[in-house]
Design a protein around this motif. Structure first.
Motif, PDB file in Angstrom:
ATOM      1  N   ARG A  51      20.321  15.794 -40.879  1.00  0.00           N
ATOM      2  CA  ARG A  51      21.308  16.312 -39.933  1.00  0.00           C
ATOM      3  C   ARG A  51      20.728  16.421 -38.526  1.00  0.00           C
ATOM      4  N   ASP A  52      19.428  16.783 -38.431  1.00  0.00           N
ATOM      5  CA  ASP A  52      18.787  16.900 -37.114  1.00  0.00           C
ATOM      6  C   ASP A  52      18.828  15.592 -36.336  1.00  0.00           C
ATOM      7  N   VAL A  53      18.662  14.472 -37.029  1.00  0.00           N
ATOM      8  CA  VAL A  53      18.629  13.174 -36.345  1.00  0.00           C
ATOM      9  C   VAL A  53      19.959  12.432 -36.469  1.00  0.00           C
ATOM     10  N   ASN A  54      20.962  13.114 -37.040  1.00  0.00           N
ATOM     11  CA  ASN A  54      22.329  12.573 -37.106  1.00  0.00           C
ATOM     12  C   ASN A  54      22.412  11.277 -37.908  1.00  0.00           C
ATOM     13  N   PHE A  55      21.727  11.254 -39.058  1.00  0.00           N
ATOM     14  CA  PHE A  55      21.791  10.102 -39.958  1.00  0.00           C
ATOM     15  C   PHE A  55      22.857  10.357 -41.026  1.00  0.00           C
ATOM     16  N   ASP A  56      23.443   9.277 -41.543  1.00  0.00           N
ATOM     17  CA  ASP A  56      24.334   9.384 -42.690  1.00  0.00           C
ATOM     18  C   ASP A  56      23.532   9.418 -43.993  1.00  0.00           C
ATOM     19  N   VAL A  57      22.513   8.570 -44.075  1.00  0.00           N
ATOM     20  CA  VAL A  57      21.664   8.491 -45.264  1.00  0.00           C
ATOM     21  C   VAL A  57      20.210   8.541 -44.823  1.00  0.00           C
ATOM     22  N   LEU A  58      19.429   9.430 -45.453  1.00  0.00           N
ATOM     23  CA  LEU A  58      17.990   9.498 -45.202  1.00  0.00           C
ATOM     24  C   LEU A  58      17.280   9.684 -46.544  1.00  0.00           C
ATOM     25  N   ALA A  59      16.550   8.667 -46.938  1.00  0.00           N
ATOM     26  CA  ALA A  59      15.766   8.739 -48.172  1.00  0.00           C
ATOM     27  C   ALA A  59      14.334   9.137 -47.821  1.00  0.00           C
ATOM     28  N   VAL A  60      13.763  10.088 -48.570  1.00  0.00           N
ATOM     29  CA  VAL A  60      12.370  10.495 -48.389  1.00  0.00           C
ATOM     30  C   VAL A  60      11.679  10.393 -49.740  1.00  0.00           C
ATOM     31  N   VAL A  61      10.608   9.615 -49.797  1.00  0.00           N
ATOM     32  CA  VAL A  61       9.895   9.387 -51.055  1.00  0.00           C
ATOM     33  C   VAL A  61       8.398   9.514 -50.828  1.00  0.00           C
ATOM     34  N   ASN A  62       7.672   9.718 -51.889  1.00  0.00           N
ATOM     35  CA  ASN A  62       6.211   9.733 -51.823  1.00  0.00           C
ATOM     36  C   ASN A  62       5.697   8.397 -51.292  1.00  0.00           C
ATOM     37  N   ASP A  63       4.661   8.448 -50.459  1.00  0.00           N
ATOM     38  CA  ASP A  63       4.181   7.214 -49.828  1.00  0.00           C
ATOM     39  C   ASP A  63       3.664   6.206 -50.837  1.00  0.00           C
TER      40      ASP A  63
END
Length: 340
Positions: A108-120
């Motif tokens: 929400r901070d960067v105004n994205f619709d989809v943001l996936a966060v995964v282990n590197d």
């Protein structure tokens, strides 16, 4: 800000229906950002020092505000971030840096619709089938068997471990924290290193020794074991002196690092049945170049008694691609968007 930019691959308009996609690989020291405008077209790569930004959101906004990035892809709506940390829910607290955040809050901070966060290392594992032959270097013998598991290990700020398991539906990357297994000494010198490390840590994991700060710990431990006065040296200086041949203690430190990494990589090989190969990433080993190839890594990797022949058949590869994790986060984001 320490930044690099590569825009040569982004001279064509975006063919992604939702516009350009943000890709990121966040470690304990640096955050690497890029844009993908079409499958395989990745550019505008910038490397930002994590210490320069109070939060990941600040670093991400700084990247998006860079003139070349803002001009190439205004209004980005989709992104994927690989991060050097367990990702088990919405809240992420980095182990090797002070950043912590809510994934949905960051979206929400960067105004994205989809943001996936995964282990590197989950992301890096997903990249393995896509790494070109020219961007990996085999160390030792062995031949990969198609359709069998792949193992992944890499030393840098920490020690990442993962694997890739085949199935009829495709590849599944393991959400592993195998870098935190207890360190297993193999000989008297390694026992002495472990005993020295116990003076600082109640639990000595593989990561405590097989990482940048781990190289420094090995150096101090070997100095104490050899009754030699240790200088105050960082891991880059220890490695540089070893490569130059100007410091026998530094060379012994790097040799110990390489052989101990061989133990953990061999353990991963038999644990996963990784007959497709063990891949070595992270920031340290690729920089060692031929010194790593000529070390005791491969001999130690194979030194598993009755399973020596089994491990001798498994190839080991050093990943030499500069930004391999981008391949993995790209694939993960594409799957996420296909389900959206």
């Amino acid at each position: 800000m320490n930044a690099m930019s590569d825009t040569a691959s982004l001279n064509t308009p975006s063919v992604f229906p939702g516009g350009a996609r943000l890709l990121a690989d966040v470690g304990g020291t640096n955050a690497r950002f890029a844009l993908e405008t079409a499958p395989g077209q990745v550019g505008h790569i910038h490397v930002l020092a994590c210490a320069d930004y109070p939060t990941l959101a600040d670093a991400l906004r700084a990247y998006l505000a860079l003139p070349d990035v803002a001009a190439a892809a205004p209004g980005i709506r989709h992104g994927a971030i690989a991060i050097a940390n367990p990702v088990t829910g919405d809240m992420v607290r980095m182990t090797n840096h002070h950043w912590e955040f809510s994934i949905d809050g960051l979206r929400r901070d960067v105004n994205f619709d989809v943001l996936a966060v995964v282990n590197d290392f989950t992301a890096l594992a997903r990249s393995l089938p896509h790494i070109p032959a020219a961007q990996k270097r085999q160390v030792g013998g062995g031949t990969a068997i198609e359709g069998t598991p792949l193992g992944l290990i890499g030393a840098g700020t920490g020690l990442g471990v993962s694997g890739l398991i085949p199935s009829p539906a495709g590849w599944t990357a393991l959400l592993s924290e195998g870098g935190h297994v207890s360190f297993p000494p193999i000989n008297e010198t390694e026992v002495a290193i472990l005993q020295f490390a116990w003076k600082e840590f109640e639990h000595v994991s593989a990561e405590r020794l097989l990482s940048g700060v781990g190289i420094e710990l090995i150096y101090r431990a070997l100095a104490a074991h050899r009754h030699i006065a240790a200088e105050v040296l960082g891991a880059p200086e220890i490695a540089q002196r070893a490569l130059e041949g100007t410091c026998p203690l530094c060379d012994e430190t790097i040799e110990a690092f390489c052989t101990m990494l061989g133990t953990i990589a061999g353990n991963l090989g038999v644990t996963l049945g990784a007959q497709g190969g063990i891949y070595i990433g992270g920031g340290i080993v690729p920089r060692l170049g031929a010194r790593f190839d000529n070390s005791g890594f491969r001999a130690r990797f194979e030194a598993k008694g009755r399973f020596r022949a089994y491990l001798s058949a498994i190839p080991t590869f050093v990943i030499t691609a500069e930004y391999p994790a981008f391949l993995g986060v790209s694939a993960i984001l594409a799957e996420r968007l296909a389900l959206a």
